[in-house]
Design a protein around this motif. Sequence first.
Motif, short mmCIF file in Angstrom:
data_model
loop_
_atom_site.label_atom_id
_atom_site.label_comp_id
_atom_site.label_asym_id
_atom_site.label_seq_id
_atom_site.Cartn_x
_atom_site.Cartn_y
_atom_site.Cartn_z
N ALA A 61 2.14 -4.73 3.27
CA ALA A 61 3.29 -3.88 3.56
C ALA A 61 2.93 -2.43 3.23
CB ALA A 61 4.49 -4.34 2.74
N VAL A 62 3.75 -1.50 3.70
CA VAL A 62 3.45 -0.08 3.51
C VAL A 62 4.66 0.64 2.92
CG1 VAL A 62 2.91 2.09 4.69
CG2 VAL A 62 1.75 -0.02 5.38
N LEU A 63 4.40 1.48 1.94
CA LEU A 63 5.42 2.34 1.35
C LEU A 63 5.00 3.78 1.55
CD1 LEU A 63 7.89 3.02 -0.33
CD2 LEU A 63 6.61 2.43 -2.38
N ILE A 64 5.79 4.52 2.33
CA ILE A 64 5.49 5.92 2.65
C ILE A 64 6.27 6.80 1.68
CG2 ILE A 64 5.51 7.69 4.43
CD1 ILE A 64 5.63 5.46 6.52
N THR A 65 5.56 7.61 0.91
CA THR A 65 6.21 8.50 -0.06
C THR A 65 6.46 9.88 0.54
OG1 THR A 65 4.04 9.14 -0.92
CG2 THR A 65 5.15 7.29 -2.00
N GLY A 66 7.23 10.68 -0.16
CA GLY A 66 7.49 12.06 0.26
C GLY A 66 8.56 12.20 1.32
N GLY A 67 9.24 11.11 1.66
CA GLY A 67 10.31 11.17 2.64
C GLY A 67 9.86 11.24 4.08
N PHE A 68 8.56 10.98 4.34
CA PHE A 68 8.04 11.04 5.70
C PHE A 68 8.48 9.80 6.50
CE2 PHE A 68 4.94 13.60 3.29
CZ PHE A 68 5.04 14.78 4.01
N GLN A 69 8.50 9.95 7.82
CA GLN A 69 8.84 8.86 8.73
C GLN A 69 7.55 8.27 9.32
OE1 GLN A 69 12.22 7.82 9.17
NE2 GLN A 69 12.28 9.16 7.37
N VAL A 106 0.85 -1.19 0.00
CA VAL A 106 0.00 0.00 0.00
C VAL A 106 0.88 1.24 0.00
CG1 VAL A 106 -1.79 1.28 1.23
CG2 VAL A 106 -1.85 -1.22 1.20
N ILE A 107 0.70 2.08 -1.02
CA ILE A 107 1.50 3.30 -1.16
C ILE A 107 0.71 4.46 -0.59
CG2 ILE A 107 2.71 4.79 -2.79
CD1 ILE A 107 2.79 2.40 -4.73
N VAL A 108 1.23 5.09 0.47
CA VAL A 108 0.53 6.20 1.14
C VAL A 108 1.55 7.28 1.51
CG1 VAL A 108 -1.32 4.78 2.07
CG2 VAL A 108 0.77 5.08 3.39
N GLY A 109 1.02 8.40 1.98
CA GLY A 109 1.88 9.46 2.51
C GLY A 109 1.96 9.35 4.03
N GLU A 158 6.07 -8.67 10.59
CA GLU A 158 7.16 -8.96 9.65
C GLU A 158 6.77 -8.56 8.23
OE1 GLU A 158 8.54 -12.97 10.03
OE2 GLU A 158 9.22 -12.70 12.10
N LEU A 159 6.18 -7.36 8.17
CA LEU A 159 5.80 -6.76 6.89
C LEU A 159 6.60 -5.48 6.72
CD1 LEU A 159 1.93 -7.21 7.07
CD2 LEU A 159 3.47 -8.34 5.44
N PRO A 160 7.28 -5.31 5.59
CA PRO A 160 8.15 -4.14 5.42
C PRO A 160 7.40 -2.81 5.50
CG PRO A 160 8.65 -5.81 3.77
CD PRO A 160 7.38 -6.24 4.46
N LEU A 161 7.99 -1.90 6.22
CA LEU A 161 7.52 -0.52 6.28
C LEU A 161 8.64 0.32 5.67
CD1 LEU A 161 5.52 1.66 7.35
CD2 LEU A 161 6.82 1.62 9.50
N ILE A 162 8.40 0.84 4.48
CA ILE A 162 9.45 1.46 3.67
C ILE A 162 9.15 2.93 3.48
CG2 ILE A 162 10.62 1.39 1.42
CD1 ILE A 162 9.68 -1.54 1.19
N SER A 163 10.20 3.74 3.46
CA SER A 163 10.07 5.17 3.19
C SER A 163 10.93 5.54 1.99
CB SER A 163 10.49 6.00 4.40
OG SER A 163 10.46 7.38 4.12
N THR A 164 10.41 6.44 1.15
CA THR A 164 11.18 6.93 -0.01
C THR A 164 10.93 8.42 -0.18
OG1 THR A 164 11.51 6.72 -2.40
CG2 THR A 164 9.29 6.36 -1.59
N ASN A 165 11.90 9.09 -0.79
CA ASN A 165 11.76 10.53 -1.03
C ASN A 165 10.94 10.83 -2.28
OD1 ASN A 165 13.30 11.43 1.21
ND2 ASN A 165 15.20 11.05 0.11
N TYR A 166 10.69 9.79 -3.10
CA TYR A 166 9.90 10.00 -4.31
C TYR A 166 8.44 10.26 -3.98
CZ TYR A 166 13.77 8.09 -7.12
OH TYR A 166 14.98 7.89 -7.72
N ASP A 167 7.75 10.94 -4.91
CA ASP A 167 6.31 11.14 -4.74
C ASP A 167 5.55 9.89 -5.22
OD1 ASP A 167 5.37 11.55 -7.70
OD2 ASP A 167 7.10 12.89 -7.47
N THR A 168 4.25 9.86 -4.93
CA THR A 168 3.45 8.67 -5.23
C THR A 168 3.43 8.34 -6.72
OG1 THR A 168 2.04 9.08 -3.31
CG2 THR A 168 1.15 7.65 -5.03
N PHE A 169 3.26 9.35 -7.58
CA PHE A 169 3.20 9.11 -9.02
C PHE A 169 4.50 8.50 -9.52
CE2 PHE A 169 4.04 10.46 -13.39
CZ PHE A 169 2.91 9.94 -14.03
N THR A 170 5.64 9.03 -9.08
CA THR A 170 6.93 8.51 -9.53
C THR A 170 7.12 7.07 -9.07
OG1 THR A 170 7.89 10.73 -9.44
CG2 THR A 170 9.43 8.88 -9.46
#
Length: 442
Positions: free
Chosen positions: A137-145, A119-122, A158-170
């Motif tokens: 699992a969760v992917l947090i966009t926008g570089g948020f913690q 699931v891709i969220v902010g 045991e499900l990955p919680l990931i953060s990235t600096n990219y925006d949702t569209f990218t």
Amino acid sequence: MATKHEEIIHYLENLPIGRKVSVRALARNLKVSEGTAYRAIKSAELSGLVATIERVGTVRIEKDRPKKLDELSFADILDLIDGSVLGGGKGVDKTLKKFVIGAMTETAMIPYISPMSLVIVGNRDEAQKIALTHGAAVLITGGFQASREIIGLADEAELPLISTNYDTFTVASLINREISNKNIKQDIMTVADVFQSVEQIQVLRQTQKVSDYQALRRSTNQTRFSVVTDKGRLVGIVTSQDIRGHSEGTLLDKVMVKNPITVTRHTSLANAIHLLTSNSIDLLPVVDRNFNLVGILNRASVQGRDRPLLSHERTWTLQYQVSESLYTIEQDEANSHRPFPDWGVHVTPQMANEIGALSIGVLSELLTLATTRSLRIYQQKASMVDQIDLNYFRLVQIDHELEIQLKVVNENRRRTTFDIDVISDHTLVAKALVTCQVIEDI
């Protein structure tokens, strides 16, 4: 008994790729009302059987297959988006089933979330919590913690919680491209699909003699063998022709063919068949990066495979994107005797080069598609282009119509050569000779 709607859909499914479809012609051919034909065409368009192309009309296309996420793990996603793991690190090697963009309210998200999805969220704590508690699992966009509570949930499940600096569209674009790349690779048959492993074959050592070859030939009823060192490294191939005139005591090292043509397990099967055919050989050693023998590929194993080599154009490739614009031109009575129809295409902006004219690369792809598709549809032959000689070319601007006229100038069991004229506005804009190598009968 099938309904009229089902009969029309079945009819469309059996049309050649590229054939134009019209409501009036469909109604006339199947003896149904134009309203019934119209509704069936719209249904077929929604399911991907036909597509309406601007200035061309409705055309039968290759139906998209569902995208699969086989072998795409959360670790792959992590590398792809240059992300960092905030929690649930023990689950990064798990395979994800699908990805969901959580742009709706928390309650509305629930029906779309399934176990092992991503699931891709902010920075929405409640949405992250719902995803993790539903096995995603969760992917947090926008570089948020993430909060400590969310990190704890990810670790516990045991499900990955990931953060990235990219925006949702990218992020969605990157993941979609990776899915496409994997599907293209997965859809292409390779040597690994059909070769015989080294455990299944007989080989000879370079220190053995002609007498050993003769004994092995008698016991196996085969005439071609790979020759290896004591450590299994390929050094040559020996055949009955190579030993002719040599005494039984002659070392194989003296008579074998050294530096033979080889392939790897990752070589496409089409390329391997091309090597077998163009070099008039019956056996290809399969080696690893250290040139150790891992198996062989021969004509018998190629012919004995259980699925076709070239059943359709590969979805999501450049070839597929170009092919969607290609359609057959209905022949009049004067040309009905010709073995292949003419092909038409509308030049779109995506086909243009930097000066706004048809790209030579796209033209080459159009010639490739017109010839190989003609052989596949009208002669049931899978083929690949061996040579293109483009000897005349004029600039063609976007939004023009092209007519690709095929004329066979040479044909045998293995190859077909076409003389091709490309016409636009009743003017010759390109001329080419295209030779196709026939790989197999479909």
